[in-house]
Design a protein around this motif. Structure first.
Motif, PDB file in Angstrom:
ATOM      1  N   ILE A  13       0.860  -1.186   0.000  1.00 18.75           N
ATOM      2  CA  ILE A  13       0.000   0.000   0.000  1.00 18.75           C
ATOM      3  C   ILE A  13       0.897   1.238   0.000  1.00 18.75           C
ATOM      4  N   LEU A  96      -6.051  -1.567  -4.323  1.00 21.31           N
ATOM      5  CA  LEU A  96      -5.052  -1.824  -3.287  1.00 21.31           C
ATOM      6  C   LEU A  96      -5.445  -3.044  -2.474  1.00 21.31           C
ATOM      7  N   PRO A  97      -4.499  -3.720  -1.866  1.00 20.27           N
ATOM      8  CA  PRO A  97      -3.062  -3.489  -1.993  1.00 20.27           C
ATOM      9  C   PRO A  97      -2.525  -4.013  -3.319  1.00 20.27           C
TER      10      PRO A  97
END
Length: 135
Positions: A13, A96-97
């Motif tokens: 992230i 994300l991640p």
């Protein structure tokens, strides 16, 4: 009962979301399915990268340089498997991640290289046959 842990690398992230409160939204809740690749524990990278110090008893370290399964596993009372699962998903911006590049499980260039070397070997054998025959 007795449990054995498997470390799962969900991905990366952005730096501005590394605090515990921001990370929490990326942690799956309940039972979930993760598809990935099992990888061996990575060794500390060494100079010029600093080694992640071994956590003191009772300390929980959240940041590591590499995936040192043994050192990370020392933070938990349950035993941890000596490898980890790296999640593999297609890259999509904003999803994300982020994960590592998906490993393609195909022959890749190896099949064409094998055929090329078998052709070289065959040419060598045929050439040797004609050379010996001419002598």
């Amino acid at each position: 009962g007795n449990q054995t842990l498997l470390l799962v690398d969900l991905g990366w992230i952005p730096e501005d979301q590394r605090d515990a409160a921001s990370r929490e939204k990326y942690v799956p809740q309940g039972v979930t399915t993760v598809k990935g690749v099992l990888l061996p524990s990575s060794r500390p990278l060494g100079w010029p990268f600093p080694a992640s110090p071994t956590p003191a008893p009772g300390e929980f370290r959240e940041s590591w340089f590499g995936v040192d399964v043994h050192a990370i596993g020392n933070q938990f009372p349950e035993p941890m498997l000596p490898y980890y699962l790296e999640r593999q998903t297609p890259y999509t911006p904003g999803n994300l991640p982020y994960t590592q590049t998906i490993l393609e499980l195909d022959e890749g260039p190896h099949l064409s290289y094998a055929l090329q070397w078998f052709a070289f070997a065959l040419i060598g054998l045929i050439g040797t046959f004609f050379y010996v025959r001419k002598k």
